[in-house]
Structures are given as structure tokens and as C-alpha cells.
Design a protein around this motif. Structure first.
Motif, PDB file in Angstrom:
ATOM      1  N   ASP A   1      -1.287   6.514  -4.642  1.00  0.00           N
ATOM      2  CA  ASP A   1      -2.540   6.418  -5.689  1.00  0.00           C
ATOM      3  C   ASP A   1      -2.420   6.349  -6.965  1.00  0.00           C
ATOM      4  O   ASP A   1      -3.431   6.567  -7.664  1.00  0.00           O
ATOM      5  CB  ASP A   1      -3.217   7.968  -5.085  1.00  0.00           C
ATOM      6  CG  ASP A   1      -3.766   7.704  -3.498  1.00  0.00           C
ATOM      7  OD1 ASP A   1      -4.444   6.864  -2.754  1.00  0.00           O
ATOM      8  OD2 ASP A   1      -3.641   9.181  -2.866  1.00  0.00           O
TER       9      ASP A   1
ATOM     10  N   ARG B   1     -17.454   1.420  -6.667  1.00  0.00           N
ATOM     11  CA  ARG B   1     -18.508   1.697  -5.275  1.00  0.00           C
ATOM     12  C   ARG B   1     -19.515   2.683  -5.307  1.00  0.00           C
ATOM     13  O   ARG B   1     -18.655   3.577  -5.781  1.00  0.00           O
ATOM     14  CB  ARG B   1     -17.006   1.824  -3.966  1.00  0.00           C
ATOM     15  CG  ARG B   1     -16.066   0.678  -4.188  1.00  0.00           C
ATOM     16  CD  ARG B   1     -16.343  -0.631  -3.296  1.00  0.00           C
ATOM     17  NE  ARG B   1     -14.971  -1.293  -3.248  1.00  0.00           N
ATOM     18  CZ  ARG B   1     -15.404  -2.503  -3.928  1.00  0.00           C
ATOM     19  NH1 ARG B   1     -15.743  -1.941  -4.669  1.00  0.00           N
ATOM     20  NH2 ARG B   1     -13.852  -2.574  -4.001  1.00  0.00           N
TER      21      ARG B   1
ATOM     22  N   ARG C   1       0.500  -0.980  -0.099  1.00  0.00           N
ATOM     23  CA  ARG C   1      -0.270  -0.030  -0.095  1.00  0.00           C
ATOM     24  C   ARG C   1       1.210   1.176   0.194  1.00  0.00           C
ATOM     25  O   ARG C   1       0.438   2.265  -0.871  1.00  0.00           O
ATOM     26  CB  ARG C   1      -1.248  -0.041   1.301  1.00  0.00           C
ATOM     27  CG  ARG C   1      -2.524  -1.041   1.076  1.00  0.00           C
ATOM     28  CD  ARG C   1      -2.838  -1.020   2.081  1.00  0.00           C
ATOM     29  NE  ARG C   1      -3.682   0.177   2.528  1.00  0.00           N
ATOM     30  CZ  ARG C   1      -4.982   0.445   2.681  1.00  0.00           C
ATOM     31  NH1 ARG C   1      -5.037  -0.487   1.091  1.00  0.00           N
ATOM     32  NH2 ARG C   1      -5.288   1.168   1.984  1.00  0.00           N
TER      33      ARG C   1
ATOM     34  N   ALA D   1     -13.009  -6.261  -6.586  1.00  0.00           N
ATOM     35  CA  ALA D   1     -12.014  -5.348  -6.066  1.00  0.00           C
ATOM     36  C   ALA D   1     -11.758  -4.003  -6.954  1.00  0.00           C
ATOM     37  O   ALA D   1     -11.728  -2.343  -6.944  1.00  0.00           O
ATOM     38  CB  ALA D   1     -10.622  -5.355  -6.171  1.00  0.00           C
TER      39      ALA D   1
ATOM     40  N   ALA E   1      -8.608  -3.460  -2.191  1.00  0.00           N
ATOM     41  CA  ALA E   1      -9.735  -3.104  -3.432  1.00  0.00           C
ATOM     42  C   ALA E   1     -10.110  -1.547  -3.121  1.00  0.00           C
ATOM     43  O   ALA E   1     -10.765  -1.497  -4.411  1.00  0.00           O
ATOM     44  CB  ALA E   1     -11.201  -3.636  -1.791  1.00  0.00           C
ATOM     45  N   ASP E   2      -9.335  -0.704  -2.195  1.00  0.00           N
ATOM     46  CA  ASP E   2      -9.956   0.435  -2.465  1.00  0.00           C
ATOM     47  C   ASP E   2      -8.670   1.914  -2.925  1.00  0.00           C
ATOM     48  O   ASP E   2      -9.024   2.706  -3.081  1.00  0.00           O
ATOM     49  CB  ASP E   2      -9.753   0.851  -0.945  1.00  0.00           C
ATOM     50  CG  ASP E   2      -8.033   0.938   0.237  1.00  0.00           C
ATOM     51  OD1 ASP E   2      -7.607  -0.069  -0.475  1.00  0.00           O
ATOM     52  OD2 ASP E   2      -7.853   1.754   1.285  1.00  0.00           O
ATOM     53  N   ARG E   3      -7.797   0.947  -3.570  1.00  0.00           N
ATOM     54  CA  ARG E   3      -6.883   1.561  -4.662  1.00  0.00           C
ATOM     55  C   ARG E   3      -7.855   1.560  -6.546  1.00  0.00           C
ATOM     56  O   ARG E   3      -8.577   0.646  -5.964  1.00  0.00           O
ATOM     57  CB  ARG E   3      -5.312   0.172  -4.418  1.00  0.00           C
ATOM     58  CG  ARG E   3      -5.011   0.257  -3.725  1.00  0.00           C
ATOM     59  CD  ARG E   3      -4.264   1.669  -3.073  1.00  0.00           C
ATOM     60  NE  ARG E   3      -4.497   1.710  -1.425  1.00  0.00           N
ATOM     61  CZ  ARG E   3      -3.451   2.519  -1.079  1.00  0.00           C
ATOM     62  NH1 ARG E   3      -2.759   3.559  -1.652  1.00  0.00           N
ATOM     63  NH2 ARG E   3      -3.850   2.351   0.726  1.00  0.00           N
ATOM     64  N   ASN E   4      -7.430   1.660  -7.171  1.00  0.00           N
ATOM     65  CA  ASN E   4      -6.978   2.754  -7.653  1.00  0.00           C
ATOM     66  C   ASN E   4      -7.044   1.343  -9.184  1.00  0.00           C
ATOM     67  O   ASN E   4      -5.679   1.747  -9.938  1.00  0.00           O
ATOM     68  CB  ASN E   4      -6.482   3.920  -8.790  1.00  0.00           C
ATOM     69  CG  ASN E   4      -7.153   3.880  -9.852  1.00  0.00           C
ATOM     70  OD1 ASN E   4      -7.792   4.087 -10.686  1.00  0.00           O
ATOM     71  ND2 ASN E   4      -6.454   4.677 -10.327  1.00  0.00           N
TER      72      ASN E   4
END
Length: 179
Positions: free
Chosen positions: A97, A178, A92, A174, A138-141
Motif C-alpha cells: 500500500d 475513482r 503488487r 491509473a 490501477a488500484d495502488r496508491n
């Protein structure tokens, strides 16, 4: 991916580097794609990483070349010594980003979890470890992904196919929008 997003971070789960200049004398094989992509300027040199590396090195400069081509490494030994949470933290932090392409060579898994591949290497990740790492992204681009090197002819009781299908499901999940 590059045409739409510019250089992408590559998160490469594999037993092998896949940044060799040639593999068995050929410049374009399953052992060379990330060297070619880096040389073409397609990869973000500050945000790319291999996870699960444990296969053989073929030349003294393999690791230096790999770093020059833009990759950091989390070895399977690091995972054993420091745990999955440490690997997730390193991934991470490195990715940030950046637009992310995830490439899963199924031989990142130990042959006990994925025997159906052409280049198995003992000492790999468990399916549980890999799925946990993917869920943590899953919260990454995530802009693209692949799952490669599943070899049905070597797949005893479809263990590899089951693992690969779960990996593909996690990748697709992922990448889902969302709300």
C-alpha cells in the motif's frame, strides 16, 4: 513526492538499473538518479523494484549496490520464463500500500516496439506486456509517474511515440480519482 508522502516506493521499468554511482564519470546522469534518490532518503527501501532489467552491468558489485539501495528486480528473463502474471504478483506484493512513483524508461520495451531511444537493448518487453502490468496497478496508491528517454530522432515511423503515448495514458488513467 517525498515532501508530501514521505519515502515512496519506486517502480522502475527499464532495461538498465540506473543506480550506478557514476555514469561515464559523472555522478548525476540518466544512469544514476535512483542511487542519488536512495542516498537522499527519498525512496522506500522495502517496496521499490525494477522491472525489465537486461542491460549490461558495469561492475561486479552493481547488483549488491542495487539491493542495498532498496531495489528488488524482475528481469526480462523472469518475464519470459514465468510470465506477466508472475511479475504482476511480485510487483503488487513488494509495493503493498506504499505511495508509489512509477518511472518508465521507454527502453524497457524491445527495440522492435520502441526503437526511438538512446540506449536500446534487445530482448525487452512488448508493448502489450507493459500495458498489462500498468493496468494491474490501477488500484495502488500511485502518487506520480514519468515516461523518459524517448528520442524522436531515432524513432522510425513513430513507433516509440505511439508506445510512449499509450503508456502515459495508462499512467494518467491509473492515477485518476475513482468513485
Amino acid at each position: 513526492m517525498h515532501a508530501q508522502h514521505g519515502p515512496v516506493a519506486v517502480l522502475h521499468f527499464d532495461a538498465h538499473l540506473d543506480t550506478w554511482d557514476t555514469y561515464f564519470g559523472a555522478p548525476t546522469t540518466h544512469g544514476t538518479p535512483f542511487r542519488r534518490a536512495s542516498e537522499e532518503g527519498l525512496i522506500d527501501l522495502t517496496a521499490s523494484m525494477h522491472v525489465g532489467i537486461r542491460g549490461p552491468l558495469y561492475a561486479k558489485g552493481d547488483l549488491e549496490d542495487d539491493e542495498r539501495l532498496g531495489f528488488s528486480i524482475v528481469t526480462s528473463e523472469h518475464l519470459e520464463e514465468h510470465g506477466v502474471a508472475s511479475a504482476i504478483e511480485r510487483m503488487r506484493a513488494r509495493i503493498g500500500d506504499a505511495p508509489l512513483y512509477i518511472s518508465i524508461d521507454i527502453d524497457v520495451l524491445d527495440p522492435a516496439h520502441a526503437p526511438g531511444t538512446g540506449t536500446p537493448e534487445a530482448g525487452g518487453l512488448t508493448s502489450r506486456e507493459l500495458l498489462r502490468m500498468l493496468r494491474a496497478l490501477a488500484d495502488r496508491n500511485i502518487v506520480g509517474a514519468d515516461v523518459v528517454e524517448v528520442a524522436p530522432a531515432y524513432d522510425h515511423a513513430q513507433l516509440t511515440a505511439v508506445a510512449a503515448s499509450h503508456v502515459a495514458y495508462e499512467l494518467i488513467s491509473a492515477m485518476a480519482p475513482r468513485d
